[in-house]
Design a protein around this motif. Sequence first.
Motif, PDB file in Angstrom:
ATOM      1  N   TYR A 193       3.921   1.653  -1.236  1.00 39.02           N
ATOM      2  CA  TYR A 193       4.555   1.608  -2.415  1.00 39.02           C
ATOM      3  C   TYR A 193       3.574   1.842  -3.520  1.00 39.02           C
ATOM      4  CZ  TYR A 193       8.599  -1.064  -0.578  1.00 39.02           C
ATOM      5  OH  TYR A 193       9.450  -1.630   0.208  1.00 39.02           O
ATOM      6  N   GLU A 194       2.346   1.657  -3.649  1.00 41.62           N
ATOM      7  CA  GLU A 194       1.355   2.413  -4.402  1.00 41.62           C
ATOM      8  C   GLU A 194       1.024   3.628  -4.377  1.00 41.62           C
ATOM      9  OE1 GLU A 194      -1.597  -1.617  -5.079  1.00 41.62           O
ATOM     10  OE2 GLU A 194      -2.024  -0.356  -3.577  1.00 41.62           O
ATOM     11  N   GLU A 195       1.208   4.332  -3.318  1.00 45.13           N
ATOM     12  CA  GLU A 195       1.133   5.736  -2.925  1.00 45.13           C
ATOM     13  C   GLU A 195       2.501   6.507  -3.367  1.00 45.13           C
ATOM     14  OE1 GLU A 195       0.419   5.857   1.185  1.00 45.13           O
ATOM     15  OE2 GLU A 195      -1.519   4.789   0.893  1.00 45.13           O
ATOM     16  N   ARG A 230       4.759  -7.142  -6.481  1.00 45.73           N
ATOM     17  CA  ARG A 230       4.791  -5.625  -6.329  1.00 45.73           C
ATOM     18  C   ARG A 230       5.891  -4.930  -7.640  1.00 45.73           C
ATOM     19  NH1 ARG A 230       7.874  -6.338  -1.301  1.00 45.73           N
ATOM     20  NH2 ARG A 230      10.063  -5.557  -1.430  1.00 45.73           N
ATOM     21  N   GLU A 272       3.537   0.325 -14.315  1.00 49.75           N
ATOM     22  CA  GLU A 272       2.231   1.016 -14.155  1.00 49.75           C
ATOM     23  C   GLU A 272       2.592   2.669 -14.131  1.00 49.75           C
ATOM     24  OE1 GLU A 272       0.069   0.046 -10.789  1.00 49.75           O
ATOM     25  OE2 GLU A 272      -0.264  -2.368 -11.531  1.00 49.75           O
ATOM     26  N   LEU A 312       4.637  -2.329 -10.155  1.00 47.79           N
ATOM     27  CA  LEU A 312       4.469  -0.943 -10.456  1.00 47.79           C
ATOM     28  C   LEU A 312       5.636  -0.475 -11.428  1.00 47.79           C
ATOM     29  CD1 LEU A 312       4.283  -0.462  -6.392  1.00 47.79           C
ATOM     30  CD2 LEU A 312       2.619  -0.436  -8.082  1.00 47.79           C
ATOM     31  N   HIS A 349       4.548   5.859 -11.506  1.00 48.00           N
ATOM     32  CA  HIS A 349       5.649   5.435 -10.520  1.00 48.00           C
ATOM     33  C   HIS A 349       6.900   5.624 -11.497  1.00 48.00           C
ATOM     34  CE1 HIS A 349       2.572   3.988  -7.764  1.00 48.00           C
ATOM     35  NE2 HIS A 349       2.272   3.264  -8.846  1.00 48.00           N
ATOM     36  N   SER A 385       0.717  -1.196   0.148  1.00 45.25           N
ATOM     37  CA  SER A 385       0.016  -0.034   0.020  1.00 45.25           C
ATOM     38  C   SER A 385       0.617   1.188   0.086  1.00 45.25           C
ATOM     39  CB  SER A 385      -0.888  -0.077   1.174  1.00 45.25           C
ATOM     40  OG  SER A 385      -0.327   0.040   2.373  1.00 45.25           O
TER      41      SER A 385
END
Length: 273
Positions: free
Chosen positions: A100-102, A151, A157, A154, A160, A98
């Motif tokens: 990392y996604e931010e 992960r 995506e 990312l 990032h 979570s």
Amino acid sequence: MAARKALADRLVEIRKDAGLSGHELSVRCGWHAAKTSRIQSGKAAPTDADIRAWCAACGAEDQVADLIATVRATDSMYVEWRRRHRTGLRRAQERLISGYEETSLFRIYVSNVVPGFFQTPEYATALMGAVIDFHETPDDVAEAVSARTARSRLIHERGHRFAVLIEEWVLRSQIGDVATMTGQLRHLLSLMPLASVSLGIIPFTGRRKVWPLEAFYLFDDRRVAVENLTAKINVVQPREIVEYAKAFNELSGMAVYGSRARALITEAIEALR
């Protein structure tokens, strides 16, 4: 508790630098002396308002932001690997996603191994197996590797970016067997053309402006995760984050990129043969 005690010691220093006794500070803050005592001993965690009042009483308003950041992260600032991994590695890997996604910009410096985002499953398996053996934690390597490599999506995506620095030593330090290490180095070559990736390698022969450091991960300008043998330290104080950003910039200037970096990776592959 260690982080809370360190915060308490810093507040005591601020009070002493201001030339105030505990009683005088309590009067200026408008609270009972017992509260000051509890904060100074580390038995009670100060609130944001407490920090502001303390610093105002001591004429140290410039330290408010750092101290409040410390208070908010006290319980998670220092996390021992043995405690974090007491039920295995999988959950620890899953908890990371979570945050990392931010993150938009990752600035990563690793002096000892290939960073997790760039690891192949085979390399991650060998590395995590060594970690489990060393720390004597439950063996859930397969599940942990799956969580770690998941992960890596990312990288592909939007939103990032990854600026990564590794020491040349990492290319030559064999994790797993020859096939595992060869596959890992070839994977690094495959990632280099990606628009989201900047990979720099700090050569053995380069003149050092910054000595080799422990691995650290900058998450935008919000947090730094520093990893050593026994624990992960989460750095959230703005002034410390600035220091790590400065170190990353200095290390970046020592690294080689593009064709020169590819040449170092290719030489490491040839050496394995």
